[in-house]
Structures are given as C-alpha cells and as structure tokens.
Design an enzyme around this catalytic site. Structure first.
Site, mmCIF file in Angstrom:
data_model
loop_
_atom_site.group_PDB
_atom_site.id
_atom_site.type_symbol
_atom_site.label_atom_id
_atom_site.label_comp_id
_atom_site.label_asym_id
_atom_site.label_seq_id
_atom_site.Cartn_x
_atom_site.Cartn_y
_atom_site.Cartn_z
ATOM 1 N N ARG A 127 0.854 -1.184 0.000
ATOM 2 C CA ARG A 127 0.000 0.000 0.000
ATOM 3 C C ARG A 127 0.890 1.234 0.000
ATOM 4 N NH1 ARG A 127 -2.945 -3.439 -1.062
ATOM 5 N NH2 ARG A 127 -5.063 -3.900 -0.331
ATOM 6 N N GLU A 185 -6.256 5.759 -6.190
ATOM 7 C CA GLU A 185 -6.428 4.857 -7.318
ATOM 8 C C GLU A 185 -7.897 4.836 -7.747
ATOM 9 O OE1 GLU A 185 -4.940 1.038 -6.198
ATOM 10 O OE2 GLU A 185 -2.906 1.753 -5.796
ATOM 11 N N HIS A 235 -1.383 -1.299 -9.946
ATOM 12 C CA HIS A 235 -1.967 -2.170 -8.920
ATOM 13 C C HIS A 235 -2.484 -3.477 -9.526
ATOM 14 C CE1 HIS A 235 -3.946 -2.071 -4.680
ATOM 15 N NE2 HIS A 235 -3.383 -3.244 -4.953
#
Length: 338
Positions: A236, A265, A285
């Site tokens: 993260r 995001e 991601h």
C-alpha cells in the site's frame, strides 16, 4: 437476491468457474469505475448484496445512507474503504475473509517481477530497442545482494523463497512474532530498523495498511538506504509518509523504486510525480490481477453471499450488527445476469 458487483474492469468474473456460485440470484456486473455518491446511489438503489473488488470503491456513510435495501457487503481482505461503524448502525453485514492461510502467489510473483525489472532496468532497455537503439545502461546482479523484507506474512514468505533461490541474503524487519518465524524459516532478523534500511540492496514492503502502519516508512528511513538500492512496494502506498518517496528518489536514496500502488487509485494522471521520475518503475496495482487469483478470491466472496442467503452469514467483521441486521429476502432467477 439482487447482487451488484462493482469495478470488474475487464468483465472477468463471469468467465470464472466460481461465478456459478451465484446461480439463481439476480446479478448485475459493473465494468466501469464510479466514485460519485449520487451516481453510485442510483446505480445501487435496488442492491441487496454488494460485492467489492478489494478497495477500488470507497463505501462511506453518505453513500450507505442512500442504500436502504442493502443487507450485505461481501469482499476479501482488509476493509479501510468501508465505513464499518455506519454499516453496523444501519444493519448492514460486512463479510470479509482474511485468507490468512492462502498465500497470494500472484502478488509475490509481481513483486519479484518488479525486483528483476528494476535490477536490470528492463523498461528502459525495451524502450531503447523499440526506438532503434542497442542497449541502454548497465544493470545489477541480484546474487550475493541483501533482500530486505519489511513485514513477514504470507506474501513476504513467498518473496523470501524467491530471493533465496536467486542467491540473495534475506533480512527481515517486522513485529517480533513474525521475525521469530522468519528466523525459524532460515532467514536473518535485522538487529534494528536503522540497520535494516542501511543494509538492504532490495527492500520490499509487505504490511497491511492499518492505523499503526500509516506512514511507517519515514523520510529518515529512506535517507539511510544505499544510492544503489531498490525500494519495492506492492502493498500500500500509504505505508510510506506522504511525499517522502518522491523526495528520497530525487535525493538519490534509494537509487530506484518499483511500485504497484498509489495513494489515490485508479491513477490516470501521467504527470503524477512518481511517474515523471526516471528512476521509477510503476505498474497499475496488478499484484492480484490474474485469473487464478480472482478465482481464489471470489470463490470465498461468493461463498459468503451463499451463506448469507442461507441465513448463516460467515466471516462477519462487524458482529455487533447481527442483533439488528436488515432482513434478507431472496429474489431468484434461473441464471446470473449481467
């Protein structure tokens, strides 16, 4: 029941074997991303069950107050994006399997892909070749180097095995119980946090994002890293103090970063500070974005829906809701719909 699935960007779930678990329910799959409260409230106004892709959409009080038919939120892993307190107050059950015993091989593999890509600067070499140039710079070998793992859970343990296979020394810094486990597994425990950041040639972050880990990597930690070192983050972004990584990379410590996660995001701004730095490799991601990982995760998520429909909710993260949960009513159809 009416089941809404958000953020299935590539319409993948309907192609997986586990999707058949929802047979008999009225299922709507949304492939775009929407965060606007009014838009989501309209989209989800009839939903009784909400299925989430990890943390792609924020589910907060202003939205929840509009979802009067919602009874269950089903997902997997941690839930910082869900207002659990409001869900409990409104009688909405939140089910989330924590999958402690199932390593995410997909995330571990991407971590190692980023390590290799950074060490050999593959994006720059590929771009050079496609631009008509033969070779661009010199990479570094991993064998004999030190792989630092900040955190030692299910993903880090896999990455440690990859590092060992590549002939690296594995050094771990984490909470005391997991450090003991790392030593038991045959790896070294760093004598202290400062030494950990100073010694690692490749330093990979593997921690859950909880209040205690927000900003756990500070500017001073990064300043201790070698100018030849690589920082990898597939966990993260908020584990690192705001702005610290960009400033550190500009100062040359660490020498390079490979990241799969960002504070906001989805990221669509090509002028994001990290994306503009030449010593950064970035991916959007995709650590868990494989068909196999989706099957593993959503089999659990859909099982939670099936259990709830049977009157036996599982993996409830807000058990205080059970005494006043909204009642369930079953609405069936012959096959899942999209």
């Amino acid at each position: 029941m009416k089941v809404a699935i958000l953020d299935d960007y590539f319409d993948t779930l309907r192609t997986l074997p586990c999707f058949d678990k929802l047979r008999g329910h009225d299922v709507r799959v949304w492939t775009d991303h929407l965060q606007d409260v009014a838009g989501l409230a309209e989209r989800l106004k009839d939903a009784e069950v909400l299925v989430l892709f990890r943390e792609r959409t924020q589910i907060r009080a202003p939205l929840l107050e509009h979802l009067t038919k919602l009874r269950l939120i089903s997902q997997r892993s941690v839930y910082p994006h869900i207002d659990i307190e409001t869900c409990t107050r409104l009688g909405i059950i939140v089910s989330s399997s924590q999958h402690a015993g199932t390593p995410s091989y997909a995330a571990a593999e991407l971590t190692w892909a980023l390590v290799l890509a950074a060490a050999r600067n593959l994006p720059r070499q590929i771009l050079a070749l496609k631009s008509g140039h033969w070779q661009d710079g010199v990479g570094t070998t991993l064998r004999g180097k030190t792989l630092g793992l900040y955190g030692y859970g299910r993903i880090a343990a896999e990455v440690a095995r990859y590092g060992k296979a590549f002939g690296m020394k594995v050094l771990v810094w984490s909470r005391e119980p997991t450090r003991r486990q790392a030593v038991s597994d045959g790896y070294e425990s760093a004598p202290g946090k400062n030494e950990f950041f100073e010694q690692a040639d490749v330093l990979s972050l593997h921690m859950r994002l909880v209040p205690a880990t927000h900003g756990i990597v500070a500017a001073g930690d990064l300043a201790r890293m070698k100018p030849t070192s690589i920082l990898v983050n597939t966990s993260r972004a908020a584990l690192i103090a705001p702005g610290a990584l960009v400033n550190a990379l500009k100062a040359g410590r660490p020498g390079m970063a490979a990241v799969d996660v960002f504070e906001h995001e989805p990221l669509s701004d090509p002028n994001h500070p990290l994306l503009r730095l030449p010593n950064v490799i970035a991916t959007p991601h995709i650590g868990y974005v494989t068909r196999e990982e989706y099957e593993t995760q959503f089999a659990d998520i859909f099982d939670q829906v099936v259990s709830y429909a049977a009157g036996k909710p599982t993996n409830v993260v807000n058990p205080a809701v059970l005494g006043h949960a909204r009642s369930s009513r079953s609405q069936t159809s012959s096959t899942p719909k999209a």
